[in-house]
Design an enzyme around this catalytic site. Structure first.
Site, PDB file in Angstrom:
ATOM      1  N   HIS A   1      -3.426   0.558   8.543  1.00 35.66           N
ATOM      2  CA  HIS A   1      -4.180  -0.322   7.646  1.00 35.66           C
ATOM      3  C   HIS A   1      -3.150  -0.836   6.650  1.00 35.66           C
ATOM      4  CE1 HIS A   1      -6.908  -2.075   4.834  1.00 35.66           C
ATOM      5  NE2 HIS A   1      -6.567  -1.236   3.885  1.00 35.66           N
TER       6      HIS A   1
ATOM      7  N   ASP B   1      -9.795  -4.384   8.594  1.00 35.49           N
ATOM      8  CA  ASP B   1      -8.907  -5.406   9.169  1.00 35.49           C
ATOM      9  C   ASP B   1      -9.576  -6.033  10.406  1.00 35.49           C
ATOM     10  OD1 ASP B   1      -5.851  -4.057   8.130  1.00 35.49           O
ATOM     11  OD2 ASP B   1      -7.703  -2.932   8.100  1.00 35.49           O
TER      12      ASP B   1
ATOM     13  N   ARG C   1       0.835  -1.196   0.000  1.00 34.42           N
ATOM     14  CA  ARG C   1       0.000   0.000   0.000  1.00 34.42           C
ATOM     15  C   ARG C   1       0.875   1.253   0.000  1.00 34.42           C
ATOM     16  NH1 ARG C   1      -2.506  -3.828   3.307  1.00 34.42           N
ATOM     17  NH2 ARG C   1      -4.712  -4.239   2.866  1.00 34.42           N
TER      18      ARG C   1
ATOM     19  N   ARG D   1     -12.105  -8.478   9.281  1.00 34.36           N
ATOM     20  CA  ARG D   1     -11.449  -9.723   8.837  1.00 34.36           C
ATOM     21  C   ARG D   1     -11.013 -10.554  10.045  1.00 34.36           C
ATOM     22  NH1 ARG D   1      -8.130  -6.528   4.095  1.00 34.36           N
ATOM     23  NH2 ARG D   1      -9.543  -7.059   2.403  1.00 34.36           N
TER      24      ARG D   1
END
Ligand code: NAD
Length: 331
Positions: free
Chosen positions: A192, A165, A105, A168
């Site tokens: 993140h 997250d 990212r 998840r």
């Protein structure tokens, strides 16, 4: 006389303006999943789509409008012109380059910073009272960039951060325990991305801390290998991108859930990217996720979470990593 005039006898003036307008910038995989999540759940019925690709905008608009019968009479518009987003209560930025296979990212940072320079100033110009939610990656750094570019108070700019997250994480734990995600309480905070922090010390079901049952939970010598769940959370995006090219459904649901909390002033606690300077011994001016109460004014409060020394050190390390990237950014 037209059919319309023959059919109706006007009584009052209709009001076009609503107080729950949500603008979504970027009509890619993430933006459209967000829009569909908002509309299908009836979170708002006033959505504006903004993008630079005219054909894509028009196509998405027509396709959504043809579903109006199955929705709640939504008012959807699509435009390249930010004037059409005027009066938005929430603006969600999903525009920008996405990770390619194997790309982190953080690799996206300068490219997406330059894109934000074209997006944030006009959004705020037309919706000066808006709350800005940043979804584009790298989420934490771009939230910082958006905050700087916007000139808005700190409570009105946040990133979707580790809300995804955390979802998840709770899903993966719930699968092992055989209960629903909503009955498993646990938080992923921090970046993140690759340095996110799982708060194993707080994971619980019905107030029963799993760490009290298995003190080694989340460590390398845990006999049940729970630590792998956090690795799976970190690798989730990489794996999905490898399999289908992008991630969109879960992030769309996550962004819609955050928007719901704001529009309905619910004061739910979500893990979102906020200015963390002064929290948990962090000295840098950076954004990272912490559990926060969201409401009508955006970020209302940050929860003073009890972290153990390792968790705190990991957060501080993430903060330093964010500050190092920010130092090289051309704003
Ligand atoms: P995509 O390529 O499908 O869509 C991006 C869209 O942005 C395109 O429609 C493009 O035209 C538009 N765009 C580009 N520049 C623009 C500009 N200046 N103004 C307006 N629109 C512009 O990408 P995607 O898969 O939807 O991902 C979008 C972003 O979301 C990426 O940065 C991705 O990494 C990020 N993402 C974040 C999370 C999260 O949890 N925060 C999860 C998944 C993806």
């Amino acid at each position: 006389m037209s059919v319309k005039d023959s059919l109706f006898v006007p009584v009052g003036e209709p009001i076009e303006k609503t107080s729950n307008r949500v603008t979504v910038v970027g009509t890619g995989a993430v933006g459209m999943a967000t829009v569909v999540s908002l509309l299908m759940q009836g979170i708002t019925n006033d959505v504006v789509l903004i993008d630079v690709m005219e054909d894509k905008l028009k196509g998405e608009l027509m396709d959504l409008q043809h579903g109006a019968l199955f929705l709640k009479n939504p008012k959807i518009s699509a435009s390249k012109d930010y004037a059409d987003s005027a009066g938005s209560k929430v603006c969600i930025i999903t525009a920008g380059a996405r990770q390619q296979e194997g790309e982190s990212r953080l690799d996206l940072v300068q490219r997406n910073t330059d894109i934000l320079k074209h997006i944030v100033p006009p959004l705020v110009q037309y919706s000066p009272d808006t709350i800005l939610m940043i979804v584009s990656n790298p989420c934490d750094i771009l939230t910082y960039v958006a905050w700087k570019l916007s000139g808005l108070p700190v409570n009105r700019v946040f990133g979707s951060g580790t809300n995804l997250d955390t979802s998840r994480f709770r899903f993966l734990i719930s699968q092992r325990l055989g209960c629903s995600s909503s009955s498993v309480h646990g938080w992923i905070i921090g970046e993140h991305g690759d340095t996110s922090v799982p708060v194993w010390s707080g994971v619980n079901v019905a107030g029963v801390r799993l760490k009290d049952i298995q003190p080694k939970m989340g460590t390398d010598d845990d006999p049940e290998g729970w630590k792998k769940l956090h690795a799976d959370v970190i690798n989730a995006a990489y794996e999905i991108i490898k399999l289908k090219g992008y991630t969109n459904w879960a992030i769309g649901l996550s962004a819609a859930s955050l928007t719901n909390t704001i529009l309905k002033n619910l004061h739910n606690v979500h893990a979102v990217s906020v200015l963390v300077q002064g929290h948990h011994g962090i000295t840098e001016e950076v954004y990272l996720s912490l559990p926060a109460i969201l409401g009508d004014t955006g970020v209302v409060s940050i929860v003073k979470q009890t972290l153990n020394p390792d968790e705190q050190a990991s957060l501080q390390k993430s903060a330093k990593a964010m500050a190092a990237v920010q130092a090289d950014l051309k704003l």
